[in-house]
Design a protein around this motif. Structure first.
Motif, PDB file in Angstrom:
ATOM      1  N   THR A 191      22.108  35.251  45.461  1.00  0.00           N
ATOM      2  CA  THR A 191      20.797  35.741  45.884  1.00  0.00           C
ATOM      3  C   THR A 191      20.397  36.958  45.062  1.00  0.00           C
ATOM      4  O   THR A 191      19.272  37.058  44.556  1.00  0.00           O
ATOM      5  CB  THR A 191      20.827  36.095  47.376  1.00  0.00           C
ATOM      6  OG1 THR A 191      21.099  34.918  48.143  1.00  0.00           O
ATOM      7  CG2 THR A 191      19.515  36.704  47.836  1.00  0.00           C
ATOM      8  N   TRP A 192      21.307  37.890  44.927  1.00  0.00           N
ATOM      9  CA  TRP A 192      21.054  39.131  44.195  1.00  0.00           C
ATOM     10  C   TRP A 192      20.820  38.870  42.714  1.00  0.00           C
ATOM     11  O   TRP A 192      19.855  39.353  42.121  1.00  0.00           O
ATOM     12  CB  TRP A 192      22.240  40.068  44.394  1.00  0.00           C
ATOM     13  CG  TRP A 192      22.038  41.471  43.925  1.00  0.00           C
ATOM     14  CD1 TRP A 192      22.340  41.976  42.692  1.00  0.00           C
ATOM     15  CD2 TRP A 192      21.492  42.554  44.676  1.00  0.00           C
ATOM     16  NE1 TRP A 192      22.038  43.316  42.623  1.00  0.00           N
ATOM     17  CE2 TRP A 192      21.515  43.701  43.849  1.00  0.00           C
ATOM     18  CE3 TRP A 192      21.019  42.688  45.976  1.00  0.00           C
ATOM     19  CZ2 TRP A 192      21.064  44.953  44.261  1.00  0.00           C
ATOM     20  CZ3 TRP A 192      20.569  43.926  46.400  1.00  0.00           C
ATOM     21  CH2 TRP A 192      20.589  45.037  45.556  1.00  0.00           C
ATOM     22  N   GLN A 193      21.713  38.078  42.126  1.00  0.00           N
ATOM     23  CA  GLN A 193      21.633  37.851  40.684  1.00  0.00           C
ATOM     24  C   GLN A 193      20.414  37.024  40.301  1.00  0.00           C
ATOM     25  O   GLN A 193      19.755  37.301  39.290  1.00  0.00           O
ATOM     26  CB  GLN A 193      22.908  37.170  40.183  1.00  0.00           C
ATOM     27  CG  GLN A 193      24.090  38.087  40.082  1.00  0.00           C
ATOM     28  CD  GLN A 193      24.909  37.847  38.822  1.00  0.00           C
ATOM     29  OE1 GLN A 193      24.529  37.087  37.932  1.00  0.00           O
ATOM     30  NE2 GLN A 193      26.044  38.504  38.732  1.00  0.00           N
ATOM     31  N   GLU A 236      34.285  37.887  38.998  1.00  0.00           N
ATOM     32  CA  GLU A 236      33.228  37.612  38.019  1.00  0.00           C
ATOM     33  C   GLU A 236      33.349  36.207  37.451  1.00  0.00           C
ATOM     34  O   GLU A 236      32.336  35.553  37.155  1.00  0.00           O
ATOM     35  CB  GLU A 236      33.295  38.646  36.888  1.00  0.00           C
ATOM     36  CG  GLU A 236      32.172  38.533  35.890  1.00  0.00           C
ATOM     37  CD  GLU A 236      30.794  38.728  36.515  1.00  0.00           C
ATOM     38  OE1 GLU A 236      29.834  38.047  36.071  1.00  0.00           O
ATOM     39  OE2 GLU A 236      30.671  39.548  37.442  1.00  0.00           O
ATOM     40  N   THR A 237      34.563  35.702  37.297  1.00  0.00           N
ATOM     41  CA  THR A 237      34.743  34.365  36.738  1.00  0.00           C
ATOM     42  C   THR A 237      34.150  33.295  37.649  1.00  0.00           C
ATOM     43  O   THR A 237      33.539  32.331  37.183  1.00  0.00           O
ATOM     44  CB  THR A 237      36.234  34.066  36.510  1.00  0.00           C
ATOM     45  OG1 THR A 237      36.970  34.336  37.724  1.00  0.00           O
ATOM     46  CG2 THR A 237      36.792  34.916  35.368  1.00  0.00           C
ATOM     47  N   ASP A 238      34.326  33.443  38.955  1.00  0.00           N
ATOM     48  CA  ASP A 238      33.760  32.468  39.893  1.00  0.00           C
ATOM     49  C   ASP A 238      32.242  32.508  39.864  1.00  0.00           C
ATOM     50  O   ASP A 238      31.569  31.473  39.925  1.00  0.00           O
ATOM     51  CB  ASP A 238      34.246  32.752  41.319  1.00  0.00           C
ATOM     52  CG  ASP A 238      35.693  32.362  41.529  1.00  0.00           C
ATOM     53  OD1 ASP A 238      36.360  31.966  40.551  1.00  0.00           O
ATOM     54  OD2 ASP A 238      36.167  32.463  42.680  1.00  0.00           O
ATOM     55  N   LEU A 239      31.693  33.696  39.756  1.00  0.00           N
ATOM     56  CA  LEU A 239      30.243  33.838  39.716  1.00  0.00           C
ATOM     57  C   LEU A 239      29.683  33.269  38.414  1.00  0.00           C
ATOM     58  O   LEU A 239      28.674  32.546  38.428  1.00  0.00           O
ATOM     59  CB  LEU A 239      29.873  35.315  39.859  1.00  0.00           C
ATOM     60  CG  LEU A 239      28.389  35.639  40.010  1.00  0.00           C
ATOM     61  CD1 LEU A 239      27.799  34.937  41.226  1.00  0.00           C
ATOM     62  CD2 LEU A 239      28.190  37.147  40.123  1.00  0.00           C
ATOM     63  N   ALA A 240      30.339  33.543  37.304  1.00  0.00           N
ATOM     64  CA  ALA A 240      29.868  33.047  36.013  1.00  0.00           C
ATOM     65  C   ALA A 240      29.845  31.523  35.979  1.00  0.00           C
ATOM     66  O   ALA A 240      28.949  30.918  35.372  1.00  0.00           O
ATOM     67  CB  ALA A 240      30.759  33.589  34.887  1.00  0.00           C
ATOM     68  N   ALA A 241      30.824  30.900  36.625  1.00  0.00           N
ATOM     69  CA  ALA A 241      30.890  29.434  36.639  1.00  0.00           C
ATOM     70  C   ALA A 241      29.670  28.812  37.306  1.00  0.00           C
ATOM     71  O   ALA A 241      29.258  27.693  36.966  1.00  0.00           O
ATOM     72  CB  ALA A 241      32.158  28.981  37.342  1.00  0.00           C
TER      73      ALA A 241
END
Length: 375
Positions: free
Chosen positions: A294-296, A353-358
């Protein structure tokens, strides 16, 4: 099989027509199935090319909801079948979300007036149909929300773009908390254009049909719609708002550089206001990964085009099902209804961060996006 959308064309006094589309699945609160999306998109395309159709009216059958969102149960069912080998993971979601966002984009860019009668519940995909219309009509029963954080999704359907057009902090607060807002709120934050009492629905339709537009242009049609609306709008009957009275408080809570800090600020708020407290509780129980998305997404699309926002949303929405918490969130809230989702991450601070980047990696690697043709 009958698709639960009905279409009618009613003659205006000058011999033109008003196209009327009605979502006709009241037992499901008019939730959008793929068939409904395809049928509505095709008819809107047809009406756009028909010079005799002056304007379009879109509403939902029944007195409870305009549209309570997308058919998320069907999406999760398809994901489970894909996991069992019936197709590639995310195929159904890619087709569903791609078609939904294409329909929403058509409404945002439609060449004729579209009036959406947003009476009753308007959530998720229902707001997608409403947000881009030229005349968004709310009533005393309107309740709008994007509670995707409760099911492991995030505010999509173009919300990554249009939530950023509100006063600073408001879009992020609504997305993080899944807050329910009323007609007055919708007017205040730019999600609605007119307040029309529910009892005036038929009178408004009759005023539209009594219009004279031929030989007409889009401006003539717009003028006729505005005149019809002027005769029935009555904002004195709107309920008291919730967002505007709390605007300073909302902005103080969300004026943070990182989502972790904003979430901590909201959860630490000790206000005993019932609306703020309900929003706080919803966030506390919500999906940590959804809070990050939501934020990103709002940060990514603060200055982007609407088309770029839809293309990005298609990637993230598909990955919410394939890699994220979407299936678990829907299971807990709508299938098993135990309301105890087992999210992949303990809390917002625990999302790596890796989970979010995916989540932002296109699952059709190297291939064109299904929405590349949006301009």
């Amino acid at each position: 099989m009958t698709v639960p959308v009905t279409f009618e064309e009613h003659a205006t006094r000058d011999g033109g027509r008003i196209g009327i589309a009605t979502l006709s699945a009241p037992r499901a609160l008019n939730a959008l199935s793929r068939d409904m999306i395809d049928a509505l998109d095709a008819r809107l395309a047809q009406w756009a090319e028909d010079d005799a159709v002056h304007a379009v009216w879109l509403d939902g059958e029944g007195d409870k909801a305009f549209c309570a969102g997308g058919d998320v149960v069907a999406l999760v069912g398809a994901l489970k079948r894909e996991q069992q080998g019936e197709g590639a993971p995310g195929d159904f979601a890619r087709g569903y979300f791609g078609a939904e966002y294409r329909l929403d984009y058509r409404i945002h860019t439609y060449p004729k007036p579209i009036l959406v009668w947003a009476d009753g519940i308007v959530m998720g995909g229902g707001l997608g149909l409403m947000a881009g219309a030229s005349h968004r009509l709310v009533t005393e029963t309107t309740r709008i929300a994007m509670p995707e954080i409760t099911i492991g999704l995030y505010p999509d359907i173009g919300a990554s773009w249009f939530l950023t057009k509100m006063a600073p902090g408001v879009g992020r607060y609504l997305g993080l908390t899944g807050a329910s807002i009323n007609a007055r709120d919708a007017l205040d934050i730019g999600l609605a254009d007119r307040f029309v009492p529910r009892a005036e629905r038929q009178a408004l339709l009759e005023r539209l049909l009594d219009s004279e537009i031929i030989p007409g242009t889009a401006d003539d049609a717009e003028a006729a719609v505005v005149t019809a609306l002027d005769g029935v709008e009555d904002r004195s009957q709107a309920p008291l708002g919730q967002v505007q009275p709390h605007l300073d408080h909302i902005q103080a809570l969300t004026n943070r550089a990182r989502v972790e800090d904003a979430v901590a600020s909201i959860l630490a708020d000790d206000s005993d206001d019932a609306w703020l407290a309900a929003n706080r509780s919803r966030l506390a129980a919500g999906c940590p990964l959804s809070a990050h998305l939501t934020w990103q997404m709002q940060g990514r699309h603060r200055h982007s085009s609407l088309a770029d926002a839809f293309r990005d949303e298609l990637v993230v929405s598909v990955q919410c099902g394939v890699l994220g918490d979407f299936a678990e969130g829907v299971r807990a809230l709508l299938i098993d209804k135990d309301k105890t989702p087992r999210w992949c991450h303990r809390d917002v601070a625990a999302v790596p961060e890796t989970d979010l980047a995916a989540m932002f990696s296109a699952p059709w690697a190297g291939q064109p996006s299904p929405l590349d043709d949006l301009t």
